[in-house]
Design a protein around this motif. Structure first.
Motif, PDB file in Angstrom:
ATOM      1  N   PRO A 129       0.829  -1.214   0.000  1.00 44.46           N
ATOM      2  CA  PRO A 129       0.000   0.000   0.000  1.00 44.46           C
ATOM      3  C   PRO A 129       0.865   1.266   0.000  1.00 44.46           C
ATOM      4  CG  PRO A 129      -0.773  -1.548   1.647  1.00 44.46           C
ATOM      5  CD  PRO A 129       0.532  -2.077   1.141  1.00 44.46           C
ATOM      6  N   ILE A 130       0.427   2.249  -0.758  1.00 47.95           N
ATOM      7  CA  ILE A 130       1.110   3.539  -0.823  1.00 47.95           C
ATOM      8  C   ILE A 130       0.606   4.407   0.333  1.00 47.95           C
ATOM      9  CG2 ILE A 130       1.400   5.654  -2.175  1.00 47.95           C
ATOM     10  CD1 ILE A 130       1.024   3.902  -4.695  1.00 47.95           C
ATOM     11  N   ALA A 131       1.531   4.933   1.107  1.00 48.08           N
ATOM     12  CA  ALA A 131       1.178   5.815   2.224  1.00 48.08           C
ATOM     13  C   ALA A 131       1.708   7.213   1.954  1.00 48.08           C
ATOM     14  CB  ALA A 131       1.752   5.274   3.534  1.00 48.08           C
ATOM     15  N   LYS A 132       0.912   8.198   2.338  1.00 46.54           N
ATOM     16  CA  LYS A 132       1.312   9.597   2.217  1.00 46.54           C
ATOM     17  C   LYS A 132       1.055  10.304   3.537  1.00 46.54           C
ATOM     18  CE  LYS A 132       0.754  10.163  -2.752  1.00 46.54           C
ATOM     19  NZ  LYS A 132       0.367  11.126  -3.776  1.00 46.54           N
ATOM     20  N   ALA A 133       1.716  11.438   3.703  1.00 42.25           N
ATOM     21  CA  ALA A 133       1.581  12.217   4.935  1.00 42.25           C
ATOM     22  C   ALA A 133       0.260  12.984   4.936  1.00 42.25           C
ATOM     23  CB  ALA A 133       2.747  13.188   5.062  1.00 42.25           C
ATOM     24  N   THR A 134      -0.310  13.084   6.121  1.00 36.09           N
ATOM     25  CA  THR A 134      -1.514  13.888   6.297  1.00 36.09           C
ATOM     26  C   THR A 134      -1.449  14.551   7.671  1.00 36.09           C
ATOM     27  OG1 THR A 134      -3.932  13.927   6.134  1.00 36.09           O
ATOM     28  CG2 THR A 134      -2.959  12.059   7.275  1.00 36.09           C
ATOM     29  N   LYS A 135      -2.094  15.677   7.794  1.00 41.47           N
ATOM     30  CA  LYS A 135      -2.115  16.418   9.050  1.00 41.47           C
ATOM     31  C   LYS A 135      -3.219  17.452   8.988  1.00 41.47           C
ATOM     32  CE  LYS A 135       0.658  20.372   8.523  1.00 41.47           C
ATOM     33  NZ  LYS A 135      -0.582  21.019   8.724  1.00 41.47           N
ATOM     34  N   CYS A 136      -3.490  18.056  10.103  1.00 39.11           N
ATOM     35  CA  CYS A 136      -4.502  19.106  10.143  1.00 39.11           C
ATOM     36  C   CYS A 136      -4.095  20.258   9.231  1.00 39.11           C
ATOM     37  CB  CYS A 136      -4.658  19.615  11.577  1.00 39.11           C
ATOM     38  SG  CYS A 136      -5.651  21.112  11.680  1.00 39.11           S
TER      39      CYS A 136
END
Length: 174
Positions: A129-136
């Motif tokens: 699975p491809i993961a990417k950064a996320t944040k508020c």
């Protein structure tokens, strides 16, 4: 005690820190659900973090005055929004390198598996699975401000600039 807590946790860097008054918070998670519904069912914070007395600072992006998370991003995906200065991540240019995730001292950036429009996981050539950064992102696309803050039925959550202790004190009614 409060100043010591803020100093020990280096929280004075936050210009839009998610402060939660634990005396008012009923743990209903309306804030988390509002965040999720605003961001394609992917909440960008978790309702936990360091606390002192009745104050908890959630592990959500604080939109730091000096954001070290931006250092080393090879594509410039994490950057300041040009208008209000919020620190945001462009999901199109994020390559999932984890530089911002590793640099954030507040555990405010998460790596999430990316899905297509049908909800299927996107995978790389090795079928991982491809993961990417996320944040508020402070709901920069919503004109009403952060959905989490607006959704709290008890006024237990507020985005506060911790460089202005009068604002924190007034909100907590200290």
């Amino acid at each position: 005690d409060m100043l010591e807590f803020l100093t020990e946790n280096r929280l004075f860097n936050g210009t839009a820190t998610m402060a939660i008054d634990l005396d008012r918070c009923t743990r209903c998670d309306d804030c988390v659900r509002a965040c999720a519904s605003t961001h394609d069912n992917n909440p960008r914070f978790l309702r936990h973090g360091p606390s002192a007395g009745r104050l908890m600072i959630a592990n959500a992006c604080m939109h730091c005055a000096d954001p070290v998370c931006m250092i080393g991003c090879p594509t410039g995906a994490i950057h300041r929004e040009s208008f209000a200065g919020q620190v945001i991540i462009n999901p199109t240019t994020c390559i999932g390198c984890k530089a911002c995730f590793n640099n954030c001292p507040y555990d405010a950036i998460r790596m999430v598996e990316i899905r297509d429009t049908n909800g299927e996981l996107l995978v790389d050539q090795e079928m991982k699975p491809i993961a990417k950064a996320t944040k508020c992102d402070l709901c920069v696309e919503n004109h009403g401000g952060p959905a989490c803050e607006r959704a709290c039925p008890h006024g237990a959550l507020e985005r506060i600039n911790l460089n202005n202790l009068d604002q924190l004190s007034k909100w907590l009614k200290l």
